[in-house]
Write a protein that holds these residues in place. Structure first.
Motif, mmCIF file in Angstrom:
data_model
loop_
_atom_site.group_PDB
_atom_site.id
_atom_site.type_symbol
_atom_site.label_atom_id
_atom_site.label_comp_id
_atom_site.label_asym_id
_atom_site.label_seq_id
_atom_site.Cartn_x
_atom_site.Cartn_y
_atom_site.Cartn_z
ATOM 1 N N TYR A 51 -0.816 2.798 5.731
ATOM 2 C CA TYR A 51 -1.113 4.211 5.538
ATOM 3 C C TYR A 51 -0.335 4.745 4.346
ATOM 4 O O TYR A 51 0.831 4.412 4.138
ATOM 5 C CB TYR A 51 -0.727 5.004 6.790
ATOM 6 C CG TYR A 51 -1.459 4.570 8.025
ATOM 7 C CD1 TYR A 51 -2.827 4.769 8.150
ATOM 8 C CD2 TYR A 51 -0.783 3.952 9.070
ATOM 9 C CE1 TYR A 51 -3.504 4.372 9.289
ATOM 10 C CE2 TYR A 51 -1.458 3.554 10.222
ATOM 11 C CZ TYR A 51 -2.812 3.763 10.323
ATOM 12 O OH TYR A 51 -3.483 3.354 11.456
ATOM 13 N N TYR A 109 -5.495 6.288 4.283
ATOM 14 C CA TYR A 109 -5.399 4.851 4.106
ATOM 15 C C TYR A 109 -4.853 4.509 2.729
ATOM 16 O O TYR A 109 -5.243 5.101 1.719
ATOM 17 C CB TYR A 109 -6.761 4.192 4.292
ATOM 18 C CG TYR A 109 -7.271 4.228 5.709
ATOM 19 C CD1 TYR A 109 -6.609 3.540 6.723
ATOM 20 C CD2 TYR A 109 -8.406 4.960 6.034
ATOM 21 C CE1 TYR A 109 -7.076 3.570 8.028
ATOM 22 C CE2 TYR A 109 -8.886 5.003 7.335
ATOM 23 C CZ TYR A 109 -8.213 4.303 8.332
ATOM 24 O OH TYR A 109 -8.671 4.345 9.618
ATOM 25 N N ASN A 163 -10.509 -3.943 7.082
ATOM 26 C CA ASN A 163 -10.561 -2.795 6.170
ATOM 27 C C ASN A 163 -11.959 -2.194 6.178
ATOM 28 O O ASN A 163 -12.569 -1.935 5.130
ATOM 29 C CB ASN A 163 -10.145 -3.214 4.759
ATOM 30 C CG ASN A 163 -8.746 -3.784 4.732
ATOM 31 O OD1 ASN A 163 -7.769 -3.054 4.801
ATOM 32 N ND2 ASN A 163 -8.661 -5.106 4.684
ATOM 33 N N TRP A 194 -7.285 -4.227 10.555
ATOM 34 C CA TRP A 194 -7.598 -2.927 9.986
ATOM 35 C C TRP A 194 -9.077 -2.614 10.084
ATOM 36 O O TRP A 194 -9.648 -1.938 9.226
ATOM 37 C CB TRP A 194 -7.068 -2.837 8.561
ATOM 38 C CG TRP A 194 -5.577 -2.748 8.588
ATOM 39 C CD1 TRP A 194 -4.689 -3.774 8.533
ATOM 40 C CD2 TRP A 194 -4.809 -1.562 8.755
ATOM 41 N NE1 TRP A 194 -3.406 -3.312 8.645
ATOM 42 C CE2 TRP A 194 -3.440 -1.958 8.779
ATOM 43 C CE3 TRP A 194 -5.121 -0.220 8.881
ATOM 44 C CZ2 TRP A 194 -2.410 -1.030 8.926
ATOM 45 C CZ3 TRP A 194 -4.091 0.701 9.024
ATOM 46 C CH2 TRP A 194 -2.750 0.288 9.037
#
Length: 600
Positions: A237, A352, A390, A413
């Motif tokens: 983060y 992010y 991601n 993630w």
């Protein structure tokens, strides 16, 4: 996170009818009894920033922080009246079963989109040709198109690459690295689209990852990365300029709670995405005994748990802000308790650090890994068939994988990923060593596995460390190092375990806590359910035998309604209908019917 068994579809319509009139959110009316305070479920009257929208009248805030004596349920005499209120089952710390309904693609209440076809790829019909570059070029072509909104909860897509029925040979890996891109085939059977991972390269095959680039899928790059098994760059983060606050001193926030009392609500707004960061602490690790793990039988030292690696970060959305109690009301309940005896929890805005892609999918095809036909333990070939990392709001649907070392992985993630109507079959690897045959694996947040099947697994449905099937030779369940808040709903498998693993692996210790096993069946008599100190698991409607000799001694979890079926038949489905409030709408959008793929 939630796993939803393949056999669950048969009772969708029945549960929908039963719950159509039971969809209203529940309320609490307990009285204050003393310290520590325990926030329960009532919604706020006060608000801060934008208006808080609620579908029912809020009870008085004076009784918001309460302490309740939970009902006692003796083992094997549990009965439920079919309502979600009866299934909260608070423990002595007021932890109760969370609402799991906001998991999966776009929180599970909208259908996965059928994205329009942008590029069509034909099979080469050449057994010696490598199709890696052709397919990757088509993916990149679609990735360069503009995003177009679909009208479903903010989704936006670019287009689908359609691999026409036939056989494709891919010597490298395929990379989806842009939002709104889908890789689609024309069926997962032998007459459909078959994509073969060729060559003796140990690599993950289809990578859906916002941090990767097309060149990482080339044969040369994959050869350089051989034996790394996975490409999962560390994410994180980014620091926010907005305020950070701490949880209120002296307040215990139990599992299942949506009200988070904080020192200050200033600077936070309804609709904002936040991180609730519970820091690791030596005291907590000591309390659960994970700083004194014994050595392995071969005398190798176990890795003792360290506070630096046990900071848990939960992503949530603010649905309301209560001025009176200085509380943030979040969309998804806590799946880990926040105990004031440990360092306070931080709350801050979610940004992010690295690229995250959304509305991405792999669908309607068969993935096959080439392997040594005479070596059943060959591992010089495809590792995971699909890895999503991601990535937000993605899916793997109607995909069959064959002969990979492991199956489909929503990695660290990943967020709001649905894996549905998939089969992970016949893995080829060493059959009993760690890190192999993880067939359907969730390690991110808010993931959903729905109507899936595996065989010959070590772990059919599995979560890994710190995570905020049939015919297996090991187990289903949390695997290591404190996975939290997972629902196993209508799973049939060989063995289900939620247990102390102590020195196993390199010191895996407590595999998980606050796990829910609901109307599941284990075909063996070796399942084991154990509660870590200060935590609870909920085992309800479990059919199968439990081992009489657990590998490591620990407090046994209470099993309710053993060898019986509890109503509602599916906890996830009932919670989803209760949240949406329209059983038929849920059935129409995400019910039993499979997806229909249009012809090009």
């Amino acid at each position: 996170m939630s796993s939803f068994g393949k056999r669950a579809g048969k009772f969708f319509s029945k549960v929908a009818r039963e719950l159509a009139d039971k969809a209203a959110p529940q309320q609490h009316q307990e009285q204050h009894q003393g310290q520590p305070h325990h926030p329960q479920d009532p919604q706020p009257q006060g608000n801060h920033g934008n208006s808080f929208q609620q579908p029912f009248e809020a009870p008085p805030l004076d009784d918001h922080f309460v302490e309740v004596q939970p009902p006692q349920q003796p083992t094997n005499t549990f009965t439920a009246d079919g309502t979600l209120e009866a299934l909260k089952l608070p423990d002595e710390h007021h932890n109760s079963i969370p609402d799991f309904s906001r998991v999966g693609y776009r929180e599970g209440h909208v259908r996965i989109p059928v994205v329009p076809i942008s590029v069509i790829v034909e099979p080469s019909n050449n057994d010696t040709m490598d199709d890696t570059a052709r397919i990757q070029s088509a993916i990149d072509q679609v990735s360069a198109q503009p995003l177009e909104p679909t009208g479903e909860d903010g989704a936006a897509v670019r287009g689908a690459v359609l691999l026409k029925a036939g056989v494709y040979r891919v010597a490298g890996a395929l990379i989806i690295h842009a939002s709104g891109v889908v890789l689609r085939g024309e069926g997962q059977d032998e007459a459909g689209t078959i994509v073969v991972a060729t060559g003796a390269i140990q690599r993950d095959f289809i990578l859906v990852n916002g941090m990767l680039s097309s060149d990482m899928g080339t044969v040369e790059k994959q050869q350089a990365l051989a034996k790394s098994k996975e490409m999962m760059p560390t994410n994180g983060y980014k620091s926010s300029k907005k305020p950070t606050t701490l949880t209120m001193s002296g307040v215990y926030v139990p599992v299942g709670e949506t009200h988070i009392p904080v020192e200050s609500i200033e600077g936070f707004n309804i609709g904002e995405r936040i991180v609730i960061e519970r820091p690791g602490s030596n005291e907590w690790i000591n309390d659960i005994g994970m700083d004194s793990l014994p050595p392995r039988p071969d005398s190798a030292a176990s890795v003792q748990w360290k506070k630096e690696t046990f900071t848990f970060k939960f992503e949530r959305t603010i649905l309301g802000i209560d001025d009176v109690t200085s509380s943030l009301i979040i969309d998804i309940p806590m799946v880990m308790s926040l105990d004031p005896k440990y360092p306070p929890t931080k709350v801050y805005g979610l940004i992010y650090k690295n690229p995250m892609i959304s509305d991405v999918g792999v669908e309607n095809m068969r993935l096959v890994s080439e392997c040594d036909p005479v070596n059943s333990e060959d591992e010089s070939h495809g590792w995971y068939a699909v890895v999503m990392d991601n990535a937000l709001h993605g899916w793997v649907a109607d995909v069959t994988t064959m002969h990979f070392v492991s199956g489909i992985f929503a990695s660290t993630w990943s967020r709001y990923i649905t894996i549905q109507d998939c089969s992970v079959l016949d893995p080829v690897s060493k059959p009993t060593e760690g890190g192999r045959r993880y067939q359907l694996c969730l390690n991110g947040q808010m993931g959903l596995v729905k109507r899936c099947f595996t065989n010959n697994a070590r772990h059919d449905f599995i979560t890994l460390a710190r995570c905020c099937g049939v015919d297996g030779n090991n187990d289903t369940g949390p695997h290591e190092r404190w996975a939290m808040g997972t629902l196993y709903d209508n799973i049939t498998c060989n063995t289900i375990n939620v247990r102390q693993r102590l020195w196993k692996g390199s010191g895996q210790g407590w595999s998980g806590a606050y796990q829910v096993v609901y109307n599941c069946t284990a075909n063996s008599s070796n399942s084991c359910f154990q509660d870590a100190p200060g935590s609870t698991n909920w085992i309800i409607g479990f059919k199968g035998g439990q081992t009489e000799q657990p590998e490591f001694a620990a407090q046994s979890t209470q099993v309710r309604a053993a060898n019986a079926t509890v109503e509602p038949r599916s906890l996830y489905w009932a919670q989803l209908i209760a949240r949406v409030g329209d059983a038929q709408l849920v059935e129409n959008r995400v019910g039993e019917a499979g997806r229909i793929y249009p012809s090009p």
